[in-house]
Design an enzyme around this catalytic site. Sequence first.
Site, PDB file in Angstrom:
ATOM      1  N   SER A 191      33.435  15.118  39.255  1.00  0.00           N
ATOM      2  CA  SER A 191      33.773  13.714  39.462  1.00  0.00           C
ATOM      3  C   SER A 191      35.236  13.495  39.147  1.00  0.00           C
ATOM      4  O   SER A 191      35.764  14.055  38.181  1.00  0.00           O
ATOM      5  CB  SER A 191      32.913  12.808  38.574  1.00  0.00           C
ATOM      6  N   HIS A 205      38.607   8.152  44.591  1.00  0.00           N
ATOM      7  CA  HIS A 205      37.461   8.592  43.804  1.00  0.00           C
ATOM      8  C   HIS A 205      36.665   9.584  44.624  1.00  0.00           C
ATOM      9  O   HIS A 205      36.488   9.420  45.825  1.00  0.00           O
ATOM     10  CB  HIS A 205      36.561   7.410  43.440  1.00  0.00           C
ATOM     11  N   ASN A 207      33.082  12.419  44.020  1.00  0.00           N
ATOM     12  CA  ASN A 207      32.190  13.236  43.203  1.00  0.00           C
ATOM     13  C   ASN A 207      31.169  13.915  44.096  1.00  0.00           C
ATOM     14  O   ASN A 207      30.778  13.399  45.148  1.00  0.00           O
ATOM     15  CB  ASN A 207      31.529  12.432  42.074  1.00  0.00           C
ATOM     16  N   ARG A 209      27.505  16.484  43.568  1.00  0.00           N
ATOM     17  CA  ARG A 209      26.580  16.899  42.535  1.00  0.00           C
ATOM     18  C   ARG A 209      25.324  17.548  43.131  1.00  0.00           C
ATOM     19  O   ARG A 209      24.964  17.292  44.283  1.00  0.00           O
ATOM     20  CB  ARG A 209      26.187  15.716  41.665  1.00  0.00           C
ATOM     21  N   GLY A 361      25.044   5.777  23.667  1.00  0.00           N
ATOM     22  CA  GLY A 361      25.928   6.431  22.718  1.00  0.00           C
ATOM     23  C   GLY A 361      26.540   7.723  23.199  1.00  0.00           C
ATOM     24  O   GLY A 361      26.769   8.641  22.406  1.00  0.00           O
ATOM     25  N   GLY A 362      26.821   7.814  24.492  1.00  0.00           N
ATOM     26  CA  GLY A 362      27.458   9.014  25.023  1.00  0.00           C
ATOM     27  C   GLY A 362      28.918   9.108  24.624  1.00  0.00           C
ATOM     28  O   GLY A 362      29.473   8.230  23.956  1.00  0.00           O
ATOM     29  N   SER A 366      34.612  10.263  28.017  1.00  0.00           N
ATOM     30  CA  SER A 366      34.123  10.719  29.312  1.00  0.00           C
ATOM     31  C   SER A 366      33.572   9.556  30.130  1.00  0.00           C
ATOM     32  O   SER A 366      33.800   9.470  31.339  1.00  0.00           O
ATOM     33  CB  SER A 366      33.037  11.775  29.132  1.00  0.00           C
TER      34      SER A 366
END
Length: 403
Positions: A191, A205, A207, A209, A361-362, A366
């Site tokens: 990404s 942008h 990304n 996956r 809570g990552g 990032s």
Amino acid sequence: MSPAMPTAAKLAASPTTTSTAALLTFSNSFTPANLSFPFTKTVSISTNKRRKSSLQASPIIISSMIEKETPVAERPPTFLRETDENNASSNSVRARFEKMIREAQDSVCSAIEAVDGGGKFKEDVWSRPGGGGGISRVLQDGAVWEKAGVNVSVVYGVMPPDAYRAAKPSENGGSTAVNPGPVPFFAAGISSVLHPKNPFAPTLHFNYRYFETDAPKDVPGAPRQWWFGGGTDLTPAYIFEEDVKHFHLAQKSACDKFDPDFYPRFKKWCDDYFYIKHRGERRGLGGIFFDDLNAYDQEMLLSFATECANSVIPAYIPIIERRKDMPFNDKHKAWQQLRRGRYVEFNLVYDRGTTFGLKTGGRIESILVSLPLTARWEYDHQPEEGTEEWKLLDACINPKEWI
């Protein structure tokens, strides 16, 4: 993602709809903490036989599955687990996709640094206790780019058993009486968001996956699901038609090598995906976007994702070379900052991966790497009709066919 185009609903209407593949979808900001689980509200899931089910899981269940990332000193040759039976050799899809995204990260970062002429990417490497890891690279306050982030992630995890049961009705070979444990999954992606300083140079942008689920240990013979997703889109503050046409032609060229229906289909999907509902406008001028893609040969789709990732540099760098040194004034810069504000609104309000990462809570750096360094909000700003600013806004409200 805009509520106007929810993934599950869109997939239910799509000829490529499948079952488990619809359960987990990535946001346009792919980070390990941004795995997008649409389980905090009831959503519709279509099976291969077009039978719909609904699922709902508590955010507490989801957050309990998130593992904290651990910084590591050096990049490993692979983030794949040695014990991964689906990675028996370097010819596995998992191994080749990881190789592709890491090579794409290297090539894009090298091209960005070469054009910038001085800025260098800061690199953070991390791992996860359950397997996998990633590489985050950010260039900040360069000569050309205000902020450029290029991240790769290779992640192992589990999905809730309720989600698996909802996607596996009895006519699909399963049974509503089956009570499997957590379903393992694998996800890998690249990404990137690139914000130039010059208001005449567009933001980009992209990304790409790849996702798999594995059979639960207590449900032998359960089918493994896989899918590809991703896209590349352009977000300028000012329209230069030659730039937008060049960009869209690059996307069409990549698509046409595999299926002539891909570009018109994925172009519309992109216009619908990056929609800011409360503004009634798109974030930018589009490109291509696709999700839950597995109704084609797996090897073909791997080649397609590779082609798309490799087309980023020729699609974007020539535009930057033309615009990075154009003279501009304070008015141009203020308009760029207002459009950056729209970018922030989409990511924080509608991007499910960003909001999910914040709630669970990552790793905050990032999660928010896609946001620009600077943005602006003015009360009730309306560009004068007929101006270059108005033309950009009109194109965001009314998507155009550029080629």
